[in-house]
Design a protein around this motif. Structure first.
Motif, PDB file in Angstrom:
ATOM      1  N   ARG A  18     -20.946 -21.915  20.977  1.00  0.00           N
ATOM      2  CA  ARG A  18     -22.049 -21.919  19.663  1.00  0.00           C
ATOM      3  C   ARG A  18     -21.325 -23.098  18.763  1.00  0.00           C
ATOM      4  NH1 ARG A  18     -21.405 -15.819  19.624  1.00  0.00           N
ATOM      5  NH2 ARG A  18     -23.439 -15.347  20.322  1.00  0.00           N
TER       6      ARG A  18
ATOM      7  N   THR B 194     -22.308 -26.339  20.553  1.00  0.00           N
ATOM      8  CA  THR B 194     -23.937 -26.375  20.218  1.00  0.00           C
ATOM      9  C   THR B 194     -24.035 -27.476  19.131  1.00  0.00           C
ATOM     10  OG1 THR B 194     -24.262 -24.595  21.827  1.00  0.00           O
ATOM     11  CG2 THR B 194     -25.971 -25.452  20.469  1.00  0.00           C
ATOM     12  N   VAL B 195     -23.477 -27.076  18.268  1.00  0.00           N
ATOM     13  CA  VAL B 195     -23.786 -27.709  16.724  1.00  0.00           C
ATOM     14  C   VAL B 195     -23.022 -29.185  16.865  1.00  0.00           C
ATOM     15  CG1 VAL B 195     -23.405 -27.589  14.430  1.00  0.00           C
ATOM     16  CG2 VAL B 195     -23.607 -25.436  15.623  1.00  0.00           C
TER      17      VAL B 195
ATOM     18  N   ILE C  52     -32.082 -23.170  21.772  1.00  0.00           N
ATOM     19  CA  ILE C  52     -32.366 -22.226  20.588  1.00  0.00           C
ATOM     20  C   ILE C  52     -33.699 -21.789  20.673  1.00  0.00           C
ATOM     21  CG2 ILE C  52     -31.553 -21.378  18.200  1.00  0.00           C
ATOM     22  CD1 ILE C  52     -29.532 -23.631  18.307  1.00  0.00           C
TER      23      ILE C  52
ATOM     24  N   ASP D 207     -34.953 -19.362  18.941  1.00  0.00           N
ATOM     25  CA  ASP D 207     -35.565 -18.654  17.593  1.00  0.00           C
ATOM     26  C   ASP D 207     -35.562 -19.950  16.513  1.00  0.00           C
ATOM     27  OD1 ASP D 207     -34.867 -15.961  15.689  1.00  0.00           O
ATOM     28  OD2 ASP D 207     -34.808 -17.929  14.798  1.00  0.00           O
TER      29      ASP D 207
ATOM     30  N   ALA E 299     -33.804 -20.200  13.116  1.00  0.00           N
ATOM     31  CA  ALA E 299     -32.245 -20.439  13.583  1.00  0.00           C
ATOM     32  C   ALA E 299     -32.163 -22.020  14.043  1.00  0.00           C
ATOM     33  CB  ALA E 299     -31.681 -19.534  14.515  1.00  0.00           C
TER      34      ALA E 299
ATOM     35  N   VAL F 214     -32.261 -24.244  10.871  1.00  0.00           N
ATOM     36  CA  VAL F 214     -30.888 -24.439  10.097  1.00  0.00           C
ATOM     37  C   VAL F 214     -30.231 -25.269  10.765  1.00  0.00           C
ATOM     38  CG1 VAL F 214     -29.144 -23.043   9.279  1.00  0.00           C
ATOM     39  CG2 VAL F 214     -31.363 -22.024   8.949  1.00  0.00           C
ATOM     40  N   ILE F 215     -29.888 -25.013  12.075  1.00  0.00           N
ATOM     41  CA  ILE F 215     -28.959 -25.692  12.865  1.00  0.00           C
ATOM     42  C   ILE F 215     -29.237 -27.216  12.953  1.00  0.00           C
ATOM     43  CG2 ILE F 215     -27.918 -25.873  15.410  1.00  0.00           C
ATOM     44  CD1 ILE F 215     -27.119 -23.476  14.001  1.00  0.00           C
TER      45      ILE F 215
ATOM     46  N   THR G 122     -19.627 -25.715   9.479  1.00  0.00           N
ATOM     47  CA  THR G 122     -19.664 -24.877  11.024  1.00  0.00           C
ATOM     48  C   THR G 122     -18.541 -23.816  10.980  1.00  0.00           C
ATOM     49  OG1 THR G 122     -20.748 -26.744  11.971  1.00  0.00           O
ATOM     50  CG2 THR G 122     -19.574 -24.943  13.446  1.00  0.00           C
TER      51      THR G 122
ATOM     52  N   LEU H  43     -27.704 -29.140   2.474  1.00  0.00           N
ATOM     53  CA  LEU H  43     -28.345 -28.249   3.534  1.00  0.00           C
ATOM     54  C   LEU H  43     -29.539 -27.547   2.628  1.00  0.00           C
ATOM     55  CD1 LEU H  43     -25.903 -25.990   5.572  1.00  0.00           C
ATOM     56  CD2 LEU H  43     -27.734 -27.416   6.381  1.00  0.00           C
TER      57      LEU H  43
ATOM     58  N   LEU I 119     -33.276 -27.832   3.859  1.00  0.00           N
ATOM     59  CA  LEU I 119     -34.507 -26.789   4.273  1.00  0.00           C
ATOM     60  C   LEU I 119     -35.397 -26.536   3.159  1.00  0.00           C
ATOM     61  CD1 LEU I 119     -31.315 -24.378   5.125  1.00  0.00           C
ATOM     62  CD2 LEU I 119     -32.903 -25.450   6.554  1.00  0.00           C
TER      63      LEU I 119
ATOM     64  N   MET J 147     -27.762 -18.965   1.295  1.00  0.00           N
ATOM     65  CA  MET J 147     -27.568 -20.135   2.240  1.00  0.00           C
ATOM     66  C   MET J 147     -26.233 -19.625   3.260  1.00  0.00           C
ATOM     67  SD  MET J 147     -27.836 -23.238   2.979  1.00  0.00           S
ATOM     68  CE  MET J 147     -28.797 -23.910   1.384  1.00  0.00           C
TER      69      MET J 147
ATOM     70  N   MET K 255     -27.724 -17.366   5.457  1.00  0.00           N
ATOM     71  CA  MET K 255     -28.615 -17.983   6.515  1.00  0.00           C
ATOM     72  C   MET K 255     -27.897 -18.888   7.592  1.00  0.00           C
ATOM     73  SD  MET K 255     -31.706 -20.086   4.947  1.00  0.00           S
ATOM     74  CE  MET K 255     -30.653 -21.535   4.572  1.00  0.00           C
TER      75      MET K 255
ATOM     76  N   SER L   1     -26.285 -16.447  10.187  1.00  0.00           N
ATOM     77  CA  SER L   1     -27.099 -15.932  10.891  1.00  0.00           C
ATOM     78  C   SER L   1     -27.492 -16.823  12.004  1.00  0.00           C
ATOM     79  CB  SER L   1     -28.444 -15.418  10.330  1.00  0.00           C
ATOM     80  OG  SER L   1     -28.178 -14.432   9.202  1.00  0.00           O
ATOM     81  N   ALA L   2     -27.955 -18.213  11.655  1.00  0.00           N
ATOM     82  CA  ALA L   2     -28.319 -19.202  12.646  1.00  0.00           C
ATOM     83  C   ALA L   2     -27.321 -19.346  13.610  1.00  0.00           C
ATOM     84  CB  ALA L   2     -28.580 -20.506  11.823  1.00  0.00           C
ATOM     85  N   LEU L   3     -26.086 -19.450  13.190  1.00  0.00           N
ATOM     86  CA  LEU L   3     -24.958 -19.622  14.289  1.00  0.00           C
ATOM     87  C   LEU L   3     -24.727 -18.542  15.201  1.00  0.00           C
ATOM     88  CD1 LEU L   3     -22.234 -21.542  11.892  1.00  0.00           C
ATOM     89  CD2 LEU L   3     -23.182 -22.315  13.974  1.00  0.00           C
TER      90      LEU L   3
ATOM     91  N   ALA M 232     -27.165 -16.747  16.119  1.00  0.00           N
ATOM     92  CA  ALA M 232     -28.212 -16.766  17.077  1.00  0.00           C
ATOM     93  C   ALA M 232     -28.442 -17.527  18.271  1.00  0.00           C
ATOM     94  CB  ALA M 232     -29.551 -16.993  16.093  1.00  0.00           C
ATOM     95  N   ILE M 233     -27.450 -18.569  18.207  1.00  0.00           N
ATOM     96  CA  ILE M 233     -26.898 -19.417  19.407  1.00  0.00           C
ATOM     97  C   ILE M 233     -26.606 -18.797  20.592  1.00  0.00           C
ATOM     98  CG2 ILE M 233     -25.699 -21.459  20.218  1.00  0.00           C
ATOM     99  CD1 ILE M 233     -25.529 -22.460  17.452  1.00  0.00           C
ATOM    100  N   PRO M 234     -27.353 -18.547  21.541  1.00  0.00           N
ATOM    101  CA  PRO M 234     -26.825 -17.861  22.818  1.00  0.00           C
ATOM    102  C   PRO M 234     -25.437 -18.454  23.213  1.00  0.00           C
ATOM    103  CG  PRO M 234     -28.740 -19.529  23.493  1.00  0.00           C
ATOM    104  CD  PRO M 234     -28.558 -19.621  21.880  1.00  0.00           C
TER     105      PRO M 234
ATOM    106  N   ALA N 156     -25.124 -21.277  25.845  1.00  0.00           N
ATOM    107  CA  ALA N 156     -26.248 -22.355  25.463  1.00  0.00           C
ATOM    108  C   ALA N 156     -25.980 -23.413  26.261  1.00  0.00           C
ATOM    109  CB  ALA N 156     -26.112 -22.737  23.949  1.00  0.00           C
TER     110      ALA N 156
END
Lengths: 171, 167
Positions: free
Chosen positions: A16, A19-20, A95, A97, A100, A103-104, A119, A153, A157, B45, B48, B51-53, B55-57, B60
Motif C-alpha cells: 500500500r 502504491t502511494v 484502486i 474505490d 479512496a 484521497v490517494i 503516508t 490535502l 480535496l 481528515m 479519511m 480509510s483511503a490507504l 482501501a488500497i488492495p 495492488a
C-alpha cells in the motif's frame, strides 16, 4: 519473530505504501521486492523498537526515491525543469474505490517530504516523536511537515468537491 | 478571547499536546464554535486518510502489472480462437487441391475425362502426372506426354512455365 513471519505481516502495508510512493504503477512490486531484499540483508540491525513495517518503511522510501528519479531523468528536457515532486494520479485499475482514489491522488500530489511523512502518519498510529525517530528528522520538522501536508490535502480535496462528511469511516 | 493557532489545533487533534495545553484548548473549545468545527475537520481528515490507504488492495502491484500487460482472460481466449481458425485455414489450403485432383479419379474412370473434369492447371505438376502414370501402369494405358494432356484438356501452359519433359 523470524524474517519470514515479519514479511508476511508487513507485506500488505508495504504494498500500500509503495502504491502511494511509486511514480509508475509497474514499479510497485519491484519496489517492495527491493525493499525486502535490503531489509533481509540488514535484518541483524532490526532491534524491534518499532514495528517491522516502520523499520522497513525507511528502506522503502530510499528505494522509491531512486526509482522515481529514474523516471524524472527519462522525461524530455528534465534538466530544464524544476525538481518534479508531485506524482501522477493512480490508475483506476489499481484502486477501484472512487473516493479512496481521490484521497490517494491528493496525497500523491503533495511535495515529496510531505507525501512520505503523511503516508507513514496515516498508516501507523505513531506519535510525532516516533515518526521523527524513524525518519531521522527533528520533532519540529515532523510537526511543521504534517501540518502543512494536512492543510494542502484539505485544500486539494475541497477543490474536488469531495464531501468529507459522507466519507466512510473505518470501524 | 483569542483562538489558538491552526498548528496548535492540529497538534491537539493528533494528541500531540501536553496535559496543560490540552486542558486549555478543551476549555476554549467549549465556547468557540469555529475552533470546534476546525478540530472536527482535522480529525475527519485523519480518518479519511487512514480509510483511503486501507482501501488500497494488498495485491495492488500485481493488479497493476496485469493491467499493464493488457492480457486478460478474454483476450487470451480470442487470440487462441484466432490461432485455431488460422491453423484450420492453412491445413485446408494445403490439402484441398491435392484431394480435388486425385479424388475425382477412380479405377473405372477414363483418365483423360477425369483430367478434364477435375484438374487444376496450377496444381497439376509433373509429380502428379507421374503418380497417375504409376497408378494406371498395370491397366496398360498408353502413357502420353504432358503436351498431349494439355492438348486434350485444353489447358495452355503459362508463359513462364518450363517446357515439360516427355515421359
Amino acid at each position: 519473530m523470524p524474517f519470514e513471519k515479519q514479511v508476511e505481516s508487513a507485506m500488505p502495508q508495504l504494498t500500500r505504501a509503495a502504491t502511494v510512493l511509486c511514480r509508475c504503477r509497474g514499479d510497485i512490486d519491484d519496489a517492495v521486492q527491493e525493499t525486502l531484499i535490503r531489509a533481509h540483508n540488514a535484518f541483524g540491525n532490526f532491534r524491534g523498537d518499532a514495528s517491522f513495517f516502520t523499520w522497513s518503511y525507511r528502506i522503502l522510501l530510499r528505494v522509491t526515491q531512486k526509482m522515481n528519479q529514474k523516471w524524472d531523468r527519462a522525461l524530455p528536457d528534465a534538466e530544464d525543469l524544476p525538481m518534479i515532486q508531485t506524482l501522477p494520479a493512480v490508475d483506476r485499475s489499481v484502486i477501484r474505490d472512487e473516493q479512496a482514489r481521490q484521497v490517494i491522488d491528493a496525497i500523491r500530489s503533495l511535495p515529496g517530504r510531505q507525501r512520505e511523512m503523511i503516508t507513514l502518519h496515516f498508516m501507523e498510529h505513531l506519535t510525532y516523536h516516533e515518526i521523527a525517530s524513524t525518519l531521522e528528522v527533528s520533532l519540529g520538522t515532523v510537526k511543521a511537515t504534517i501540518f502543512q501536508a494536512k492543510k494542502n490535502l484539505r485544500s486539494i480535496l475541497e477543490k474536488q468537491n469531495l464531501n468529507l462528511k459522507s466519507f466512510y469511516v473505518l470501524p | 478571547m483569542f483562538c489558538p493557532e491552526e498548528l496548535t489545533l492540529s497538534l491537539y487533534a493528533d494528541g500531540e499536546l501536553g496535559p496543560e495545553e490540552t486542558a486549555e484548548i478543551e476549555l476554549h473549545l467549549k465556547d468557540c464554535e469555529a475552533c470546534r468545527v476546525e478540530v472536527e475537520a482535522l480529525k475527519q481528515m485523519e480518518r479519511m486518510g487512514r480509510s483511503a490507504l486501507a482501501a488500497i488492495p494488498a495485491n495492488a502491484g500485481r493488479t497493476a502489472n496485469e493491467s499493464r500487460s493488457g492480457r486478460n482472460g478474454w483476450q487470451v481466449a480470442s487470440w487462441a480462437a484466432a490461432a485455431l481458425v488460422a491453423l484450420a485455414f492453412i491445413v485446408l489450403t494445403l490439402t484441398l487441391p491435392e484431394n480435388q485432383n486425385l479424388g475425382g479419379v477412380s479405377g473405372n474412370d477414363d483418365p483423360s475425362k477425369a483430367q478434364t473434369r477435375d484438374m487444376d492447371p496450377d496444381a497439376f505438376s509433373e509429380e502428379t502426372f507421374q503418380a497417375w502414370a504409376d497408378q494406371y501402369k498395370d491397366l496398360k494405358i498408353p502413357l502420353v506426354s504432358m503436351d498431349e494432356v494439355r492438348k486434350h484438356t485444353a489447358i495452355t501452359p503459362k508463359e513462364t512455365e518450363k517446357p515439360s519433359s516427355t515421359l
